[in-house]
Motif scaffolding. Structure first.
Motif, PDB file in Angstrom:
ATOM      1  N   LYS A 619       0.778  -1.561  -0.044  1.00 22.41           N
ATOM      2  CA  LYS A 619       0.335   0.190  -0.290  1.00 22.41           C
ATOM      3  C   LYS A 619       0.634   1.111  -0.486  1.00 22.41           C
ATOM      4  O   LYS A 619       0.173   2.086  -0.539  1.00 22.41           O
ATOM      5  N   GLU A 620       2.095   1.189   0.381  1.00 24.38           N
ATOM      6  CA  GLU A 620       2.855   2.073   0.922  1.00 24.38           C
ATOM      7  C   GLU A 620       3.698   2.771  -0.607  1.00 24.38           C
ATOM      8  O   GLU A 620       3.449   3.580  -1.456  1.00 24.38           O
ATOM      9  N   GLU A 621       4.303   1.367  -0.946  1.00 17.37           N
ATOM     10  CA  GLU A 621       5.184   1.272  -2.734  1.00 17.37           C
ATOM     11  C   GLU A 621       4.540   1.881  -3.605  1.00 17.37           C
ATOM     12  O   GLU A 621       4.748   2.801  -4.263  1.00 17.37           O
ATOM     13  N   ILE A 622       2.480   1.379  -3.951  1.00 15.98           N
ATOM     14  CA  ILE A 622       2.011   1.600  -4.503  1.00 15.98           C
ATOM     15  C   ILE A 622       1.832   3.327  -5.100  1.00 15.98           C
ATOM     16  O   ILE A 622       1.241   3.856  -5.930  1.00 15.98           O
ATOM     17  N   LYS A 623       2.060   3.793  -4.149  1.00 15.17           N
ATOM     18  CA  LYS A 623       1.325   5.249  -3.746  1.00 15.17           C
ATOM     19  C   LYS A 623       2.418   6.046  -4.160  1.00 15.17           C
ATOM     20  O   LYS A 623       1.955   7.064  -4.904  1.00 15.17           O
ATOM     21  N   TYR A 624       3.600   5.717  -4.392  1.00 17.68           N
ATOM     22  CA  TYR A 624       4.949   6.263  -4.187  1.00 17.68           C
ATOM     23  C   TYR A 624       4.866   6.239  -6.254  1.00 17.68           C
ATOM     24  O   TYR A 624       5.468   6.561  -6.836  1.00 17.68           O
ATOM     25  N   ARG A 625       4.422   4.344  -6.369  1.00 23.69           N
ATOM     26  CA  ARG A 625       4.475   4.165  -8.046  1.00 23.69           C
ATOM     27  C   ARG A 625       3.650   5.067  -9.036  1.00 23.69           C
ATOM     28  O   ARG A 625       4.756   5.453 -10.018  1.00 23.69           O
ATOM     29  N   GLU A 626       2.742   5.321  -8.545  1.00 25.86           N
ATOM     30  CA  GLU A 626       1.656   6.212  -9.407  1.00 25.86           C
ATOM     31  C   GLU A 626       2.038   7.769  -9.134  1.00 25.86           C
ATOM     32  O   GLU A 626       2.429   8.112 -10.357  1.00 25.86           O
ATOM     33  N   ALA A 627       2.669   8.480  -8.508  1.00 25.86           N
ATOM     34  CA  ALA A 627       3.072   9.620  -7.711  1.00 25.86           C
ATOM     35  C   ALA A 627       4.150   9.460  -8.934  1.00 25.86           C
ATOM     36  O   ALA A 627       4.270  10.447  -9.903  1.00 25.86           O
ATOM     37  N   PHE A 628       5.274   8.414  -9.234  1.00 28.20           N
ATOM     38  CA  PHE A 628       6.396   9.060 -10.088  1.00 28.20           C
ATOM     39  C   PHE A 628       6.237   8.743 -11.225  1.00 28.20           C
ATOM     40  O   PHE A 628       6.801   7.917 -12.518  1.00 28.20           O
ATOM     41  N   LYS A 629       5.373   7.793 -11.324  1.00 26.96           N
ATOM     42  CA  LYS A 629       4.297   6.673 -13.101  1.00 26.96           C
ATOM     43  C   LYS A 629       5.587   5.555 -13.166  1.00 26.96           C
ATOM     44  O   LYS A 629       5.789   6.096 -14.005  1.00 26.96           O
ATOM     45  N   TYR A 630       6.009   5.178 -12.090  1.00 24.83           N
ATOM     46  CA  TYR A 630       6.495   4.282 -13.035  1.00 24.83           C
ATOM     47  C   TYR A 630       5.637   2.849 -12.748  1.00 24.83           C
ATOM     48  O   TYR A 630       4.957   2.912 -12.303  1.00 24.83           O
ATOM     49  N   PRO A 631       6.408   1.276 -13.322  1.00 20.69           N
ATOM     50  CA  PRO A 631       5.503   0.344 -13.282  1.00 20.69           C
ATOM     51  C   PRO A 631       5.362   0.110 -11.708  1.00 20.69           C
ATOM     52  O   PRO A 631       5.762   0.502 -11.239  1.00 20.69           O
ATOM     53  N   PRO A 632       3.390  -0.191 -11.836  1.00 23.11           N
ATOM     54  CA  PRO A 632       2.655  -0.726 -12.743  1.00 23.11           C
ATOM     55  C   PRO A 632       2.406  -0.149 -14.318  1.00 23.11           C
ATOM     56  O   PRO A 632       1.726   0.041 -13.514  1.00 23.11           O
ATOM     57  N   ALA A 634       3.491   2.630 -15.871  1.00 21.51           N
ATOM     58  CA  ALA A 634       4.125   2.995 -17.179  1.00 21.51           C
ATOM     59  C   ALA A 634       4.652   1.872 -17.286  1.00 21.51           C
ATOM     60  O   ALA A 634       4.946   0.949 -16.528  1.00 21.51           O
ATOM     61  N   HIS A 635       4.886   2.089 -18.768  1.00 24.54           N
ATOM     62  CA  HIS A 635       6.379   0.844 -19.389  1.00 24.54           C
ATOM     63  C   HIS A 635       7.448   1.355 -19.387  1.00 24.54           C
ATOM     64  O   HIS A 635       7.918   2.734 -19.822  1.00 24.54           O
ATOM     65  N   LEU A 636       8.630   1.087 -18.958  1.00 31.27           N
ATOM     66  CA  LEU A 636      10.240   1.321 -19.476  1.00 31.27           C
ATOM     67  C   LEU A 636      10.612   1.109 -20.564  1.00 31.27           C
ATOM     68  O   LEU A 636      10.948   0.022 -20.895  1.00 31.27           O
ATOM     69  N   MET A 637      11.799   1.986 -20.534  1.00 34.89           N
ATOM     70  CA  MET A 637      12.655   1.255 -22.002  1.00 34.89           C
ATOM     71  C   MET A 637      13.649   2.313 -21.563  1.00 34.89           C
ATOM     72  O   MET A 637      14.011   2.915 -21.607  1.00 34.89           O
ATOM     73  N   ASN A 638      14.859   0.989 -21.330  1.00 34.81           N
ATOM     74  CA  ASN A 638      16.046   1.687 -21.462  1.00 34.81           C
ATOM     75  C   ASN A 638      16.765   1.544 -22.400  1.00 34.81           C
ATOM     76  O   ASN A 638      16.848   0.239 -22.869  1.00 34.81           O
ATOM     77  N   ILE A 639      17.603   2.955 -22.418  1.00 35.30           N
ATOM     78  CA  ILE A 639      18.476   2.382 -23.993  1.00 35.30           C
ATOM     79  C   ILE A 639      19.781   2.657 -23.631  1.00 35.30           C
ATOM     80  O   ILE A 639      19.648   3.573 -23.317  1.00 35.30           O
ATOM     81  N   ILE A 695      15.957   6.757 -20.790  1.00 32.22           N
ATOM     82  CA  ILE A 695      14.761   5.625 -20.084  1.00 32.22           C
ATOM     83  C   ILE A 695      13.590   7.025 -20.885  1.00 32.22           C
ATOM     84  O   ILE A 695      12.997   7.642 -20.822  1.00 32.22           O
ATOM     85  N   VAL A 696      12.974   5.534 -21.684  1.00 34.57           N
ATOM     86  CA  VAL A 696      11.361   6.341 -22.257  1.00 34.57           C
ATOM     87  C   VAL A 696      10.270   5.736 -21.405  1.00 34.57           C
ATOM     88  O   VAL A 696      10.323   4.092 -21.127  1.00 34.57           O
ATOM     89  N   LYS A 697       9.852   6.384 -20.590  1.00 35.80           N
ATOM     90  CA  LYS A 697       8.571   6.059 -19.161  1.00 35.80           C
ATOM     91  C   LYS A 697       7.458   5.999 -20.889  1.00 35.80           C
ATOM     92  O   LYS A 697       6.877   7.735 -21.248  1.00 35.80           O
ATOM     93  N   SER A 698       6.613   5.156 -20.587  1.00 32.51           N
ATOM     94  CA  SER A 698       5.107   5.220 -21.403  1.00 32.51           C
ATOM     95  C   SER A 698       3.826   4.996 -20.368  1.00 32.51           C
ATOM     96  O   SER A 698       4.031   3.540 -20.110  1.00 32.51           O
ATOM     97  N   ASP A 725      15.879  -2.288 -24.051  1.00 36.59           N
ATOM     98  CA  ASP A 725      15.437  -2.831 -23.199  1.00 36.59           C
ATOM     99  C   ASP A 725      13.950  -2.864 -23.057  1.00 36.59           C
ATOM    100  O   ASP A 725      14.020  -1.496 -22.021  1.00 36.59           O
ATOM    101  N   ILE A 726      13.024  -2.934 -23.008  1.00 32.41           N
ATOM    102  CA  ILE A 726      11.834  -3.044 -23.017  1.00 32.41           C
ATOM    103  C   ILE A 726      11.282  -3.986 -21.278  1.00 32.41           C
ATOM    104  O   ILE A 726      11.411  -4.737 -21.325  1.00 32.41           O
ATOM    105  N   ASP A 727      10.718  -2.979 -20.179  1.00 32.84           N
ATOM    106  CA  ASP A 727       9.917  -3.289 -19.419  1.00 32.84           C
ATOM    107  C   ASP A 727      11.525  -3.990 -18.517  1.00 32.84           C
ATOM    108  O   ASP A 727      11.754  -5.350 -18.709  1.00 32.84           O
ATOM    109  N   PRO A 728      12.474  -3.435 -18.844  1.00 32.32           N
ATOM    110  CA  PRO A 728      13.856  -3.646 -17.668  1.00 32.32           C
ATOM    111  C   PRO A 728      13.705  -4.625 -16.283  1.00 32.32           C
ATOM    112  O   PRO A 728      12.286  -3.494 -15.435  1.00 32.32           O
ATOM    113  N   LEU A 729      14.520  -4.850 -15.918  1.00 35.49           N
ATOM    114  CA  LEU A 729      14.547  -5.433 -13.986  1.00 35.49           C
ATOM    115  C   LEU A 729      15.094  -4.700 -13.130  1.00 35.49           C
ATOM    116  O   LEU A 729      15.883  -4.942 -12.583  1.00 35.49           O
TER     117      LEU A 729
END
Ligand code: ADP
Ligand code: ZN
Ligand code: ZN
Length: 732
Positions: A619-632, A634-639, A695-698, A725-729
């Motif tokens: 519940k804590e972590e998901i708030k921060y992911r939403e605020a900064f638009k990280y997965p889940p 948005a998708h990330l791509m690292n070039i 890094i591209v976020k979309s 790398d799309i959806d990099p870990l």
């Protein structure tokens, strides 16, 4: 008849189907490999379909030169999966096919030569003049048949004599195929009676397998809650329905004990695929599946391609593990996604399981995309007692050592009682973060909220996602302390200090440096398990699978090291790691204790890990992911752009940025698109190559897929490499 063929050439302009004529009488099927003429040479290819109506004028079509396989390597469903992977991960067909095939496919079967006696009545007097021949026959009477090489060695005889005996018809030399790798025989085990929770989980999944529709589940249950027992039951149900099962397990958990649990249930109907197998052994395991000699495959990432054609279920143990993603080479696929797609194509059921599910998976389960099954209770062991120690307070009390007073006294106690201790340190040598030793403050990027990395040369703090930088601080902006400095200790340092403070202790160390040699991991493990050491110092490697009853104390030297990795998943990784490490203490009769040392004792990752409360952490972590638009969200791509010439690398990464921008402007889809960088990568130089990243976020993955296509065709200096790398870990 005509065949559509993918040629084994890795280039974007040849990454398509070519049509070839199938010569009269050639035995060819979809999924076989062939040799075909291509631009004045012969190349290997994969047949993806057969047709009578070529889409090309017939007289121009060349003929297939040769068939390379006696049976299809891929069935039609696997070819469909390959097509999906090609599109989803934006790579070449041939790269996907190569990934799906077992290494060593061209090694063939391994054969041994055996010798056997052909006649019963042999008399010594017939061999008075040939004592050497008689010796062989006499030996064979006792050991029949015997390996030719063993016979030669035992009697110190020569092949000539054996040949003569064969000619005379006394003996026969013949070949027999052997499997290079055999699962050890294990006594069949009697399954325990399932708990109510386990029964419910098994019933739910069983219903889905029976229905014959694809379905996906998340089995969420703490370590020791009986998840593996659920897998075993599900596999049994699948087998009863005439279906096969794949179990994916992270490499480090694929221990002899794990394998034993499957073998003790399903005997030799189990194949095992781990990275220690030679190519030949891999091929043998693969063929056991192909020949229907097994119903179950237990293995690492690549086992998701096990060539069953009656797949009923795929189980992914520890689904949050990063090892399911192939990060280093193309296709940069995630076995979890591939498994989900494969289940969809083959109408099989997917079960992902974890005590600490990845944010993405749990989010999907809450949204109903996956069905959530929960095991709340531990079967046997009780939870260890977890304590947090604030290292700033230790410092304030004048303790400057790496051991808090509490951990120090617990180690002493353990030594006295003859109980064992594990000291855990997550070391990542390449980067160091800055922290205030008085209040725990860590400078972070205002745009990305990840820890800034300290650059020694120019005394700067840099964000590796977006390139933001600021000068190194002399004074902590939060508390005004001057004790703000970079952090970094390694396992060697811990070992030195343990030796200094506990001279009576016997110590073992397990990290990348001490486990380079094959088998050294097991060696250290068994030495520790058998009680040959009191303290084991180690990195991530020891966080899993270590089931040692006499370990009653686990010390986490500095949790902040993981917490402050320059990665948006650092909080998640910390929670997972602390949960796993804590699970190492008190697995036997004696209760366990865990001490977590940190400068940041109010951080939710650490607090929720202490409480062992995943849902609260989520519940804590998901708030921060939403605020900064990280997965889940948005998708990330690292070039990553790399090369020996820094100017060229910088220029190319600037061009990369422009291409991303163009694509985003053109497509006009996804309400959120953002390009970060170009910036030096966290590992800014590797093997003399400079590394920069964009890094591209979309919100819409299609944007990233489209960018990948453009990057592929981008012009850049020959020596520069551009990898995406799309959806990099991992973003290193
Ligand atoms: P997990 O995979 O969640 O860590 P396991 O399946 O390994 O949990 O179970 C933990 C321990 O409990 C194992 O030793 C297992 O044999 C035992 N166990 C599991 N289910 C039962 C059960 N229903 N009854 C008795 N023992 C069980
Ligand atoms: Zn401070
Ligand atoms: Zn940033």
């Amino acid at each position: 008849m005509f065949a559509e063929v993918i040629v084994e050439i890795k280039a974007s302009n040849t990454d398509r189907l070519y049509t070839y004529k199938v010569p009269e009488g050639m035995e060819l099927d979809v999924g076989m490999r062939v040799l075909v003429p291509f631009r004045n040479r012969l190349v290997e290819g994969y047949v993806t379909s057969l047709t009578d109506n070529p889409s090309y004028s017939e007289e121009k079509i060349k003929s297939i030169y040769k068939v390379l396989d006696r049976y299809p390597i891929f069935n039609k469903k696997m070819i469909e999966l390959a097509k999906w992977m090609k599109e989803y991960y934006k790579c070449y067909f041939s790269e996907v096919f190569q990934t799906m095939m077992p290494a060593g496919i061209d090694k063939g079967e391994k054969k041994i030569k055996l010798v056997r006696l052909k006649v019963d009545d042999i008399f010594e007097e017939d061999f008075k003049r040939a004592p050497k021949q008689w010796e062989i026959l006499r030996y064979l009477r006792k050991r029949n048949p015997i390996k030719l090489s063993d016979l030669v060695r035992a009697l110190n005889t020569d092949y000539g004599t054996i040949k003569v005996l064969e000619k005379k018809g006394y003996i026969e030399v013949y070949e027999e195929e052997i499997k290079r790798f055999q699962v050890k025989f294990v006594q069949k085990s009697i399954p325990p009676v399932l708990t109510e929770e386990q029964k419910k989980a098994v019933e739910e999944v069983k219903k889905s397998i029976l229905s014959g529709h694809s379905d996906a589940f998340l089995l969420f249950g703490v370590t020791g809650s009986g998840k593996t027992e659920v897998y075993l039951n599900l596999i049994e149900e699948a087998i009863k329905m005439g279906k096969a099962a794949i179990v994916l397990v992270p490499e480090i958990s694929l221990t002899p004990q794990t394998i034993e649990r499957f073998v003790s249930r399903f005997g030799d109907r189990v194949a095992v695929i781990h990275s220690g197998l030679s190519p030949g052994e891999r091929f043998d395991e693969w063929r056991k599946v192909k020949n229907k000699e097994v119903d179950v495959v237990v293995g690492v990432r690549s086992a998701v391609f096990a060539p069953f054609d009656n797949l009923g279920i795929i189980i992914i143990d520890e689904e949050h593990e990063a090892t399911y993603k192939q990060s280093d080479v193309r296709p940069r696929y995630n076995a979890k996604e591939v498994a989900e797609k494969r289940c969809e194509i083959e109408n099989a059921v997917l079960v992902m399981a974890s005590a600490t599910p990845s944010l993405e998976t749990y989010h999907k389960a809450l949204k109903g995309e996956y069905k959530l099954l929960t095991l709340t209770k531990r079967i046997k062991a009780s939870m260890p007692k977890i304590e947090i120690v604030n290292m700033s307070e230790e410092l304030a009390k004048g303790n400057t050592s790496i051991f808090s007073r509490r951990l120090f006294s617990y180690i002493k106690e353990n030594l006295k009682k003859g109980e064992q201790t594990i000291l855990f340190l997550n070391r990542r040598g390449y980067s160091s973060f800055v922290a205030c030793r008085d209040c725990g403050y860590v400078p972070k990027c205002p745009n990305c909220d990840i820890s800034l990395t300290y650059h020694f040369e120019d005394k700067k703090l840099v964000c590796h996602y977006c390139g933001y930088e600021e000068p190194m601080k002399d004074i902590c902006p939060k508390c005004g302390s001057k004790r703000i400095r970079y952090m970094g200790i390694g396992t060697e340092r811990v070992e030195m200090d343990v030796k200094k403070f506990f001279p009576e202790a016997r110590i073992l160390r397990m990290d990348v440096d001490t486990t380079r040699k094959k088998g050294s991991h097991e060696k250290i493990f068994y030495e520790f398990k058998s009680g040959k050491a009191d303290i084991l110092i180690g990195t991530q490697m020891i966080s899993k699978g270590f089931d040692i009853p006499n370990v009653t104390l686990v010390g986490v030297i500095l949790a902040d090291i993981t917490l402050n990795l320059p990665d948006f998943r650092s909080s998640e990784r910390t929670f997972q790691l602390l949960t796993q490490v804590a699970g190492r203490a008190g697995r036997g009769e004696k209760p366990g204790r865990v001490v977590i040392q940190t400068y940041d004792d109010t951080h939710y990752s650490i607090v929720t890990a202490k409480e062992q409360d995943y849902v609260k952490f989520f519940k804590e972590e998901i708030k921060y992911r939403e605020a900064f638009k990280y997965p889940p969200f948005a998708h990330l791509m690292n070039i990553v752009v790399s090369g020996e010439n820094e100017e060229e690398v910088k220029n190319t990464s600037a061009n990369t940025y422009l291409i991303c921008q163009k694509v985003i402007n053109k497509l006009q889809i996804g309400s959120y698109n953002k390009i970060l960088g170009p910036a030096p990568a966290p590992i800014s130089k590797l093997n003399n190559r400079y590394r920069w990243q964009v890094i591209v976020k979309s919100e819409d993955r299609k944007v990233l897929e489209e960018i990948a296509g453009h990057i592929e065709n981008m012009r850049h200096p020959k020596e520069v490499r551009v990898a995406f790398d799309i959806d990099p870990l991992n973003i290193m």
